[in-house]
Design a protein around this motif. Sequence first.
Motif, PDB file in Angstrom:
ATOM      1  N   PHE A 270      25.619  31.137  31.440  1.00  0.00           N
ATOM      2  CA  PHE A 270      26.536  31.053  32.568  1.00  0.00           C
ATOM      3  C   PHE A 270      26.630  32.431  33.193  1.00  0.00           C
ATOM      4  O   PHE A 270      26.238  33.420  32.577  1.00  0.00           O
TER       5      PHE A 270
ATOM      6  N   GLN B 103      29.105  35.032  36.024  1.00  0.00           N
ATOM      7  CA  GLN B 103      30.338  35.205  36.787  1.00  0.00           C
ATOM      8  C   GLN B 103      30.223  36.448  37.646  1.00  0.00           C
ATOM      9  O   GLN B 103      30.056  37.558  37.126  1.00  0.00           O
TER      10      GLN B 103
ATOM     11  N   LYS C 238      34.687  35.436  41.586  1.00  0.00           N
ATOM     12  CA  LYS C 238      34.238  34.046  41.550  1.00  0.00           C
ATOM     13  C   LYS C 238      34.428  33.455  40.163  1.00  0.00           C
ATOM     14  O   LYS C 238      34.576  34.162  39.181  1.00  0.00           O
ATOM     15  N   GLU C 239      34.409  32.141  40.101  1.00  0.00           N
ATOM     16  CA  GLU C 239      34.525  31.462  38.827  1.00  0.00           C
ATOM     17  C   GLU C 239      33.197  31.515  38.075  1.00  0.00           C
ATOM     18  O   GLU C 239      32.129  31.663  38.668  1.00  0.00           O
ATOM     19  N   ARG C 240      33.308  31.365  36.757  1.00  0.00           N
ATOM     20  CA  ARG C 240      32.103  31.314  35.946  1.00  0.00           C
ATOM     21  C   ARG C 240      31.324  30.051  36.298  1.00  0.00           C
ATOM     22  O   ARG C 240      31.905  28.970  36.409  1.00  0.00           O
ATOM     23  N   GLU C 241      30.021  30.200  36.463  1.00  0.00           N
ATOM     24  CA  GLU C 241      29.204  29.060  36.851  1.00  0.00           C
ATOM     25  C   GLU C 241      28.012  28.881  35.908  1.00  0.00           C
ATOM     26  O   GLU C 241      27.507  29.842  35.322  1.00  0.00           O
TER      27      GLU C 241
ATOM     28  N   ALA D  49      20.693  25.104  37.007  1.00  0.00           N
ATOM     29  CA  ALA D  49      21.442  24.992  38.245  1.00  0.00           C
ATOM     30  C   ALA D  49      20.454  24.967  39.407  1.00  0.00           C
ATOM     31  O   ALA D  49      19.379  25.572  39.337  1.00  0.00           O
TER      32      ALA D  49
END
Length: 128
Positions: A37, A39, A43-46, A61
Amino acid sequence: QVQVVESGGGLVQPGGSLRLLCAASGRTGSSYHMGWFRQAPGKEREFVSAISWSGGTILYADSVKGRFTISRDNAKNTVYLQMNSLKPEDTAVYYCAAKPSTQYSTASLGRTNFYDYWGQGTQVTVSS
């Protein structure tokens, strides 16, 4: 206690490559589903990519498909993330996560709340 340790981050120019490593240790004989993941500031963790303990299921992703490749060496409980054609928008702290092998759904590998153990993160900066 399971430890997850990332390495391999750094500064790279746009279009360049980096390889991240993640090692999980602490439970003898255990195998893990592993995920990456990231971040970015503010921003949010993606989700980036994930691989099941057997390597039979791999997810990416959309933003990294065709550029990043995840692989694993179960003898070393190590997962690799090869990142090519890096872009400035790939700049972030990259986190590795581990889940002791258990039944799973493909979709669950992409969720932060699926994983039990997390590393401290490694910074990746893509800039000229």
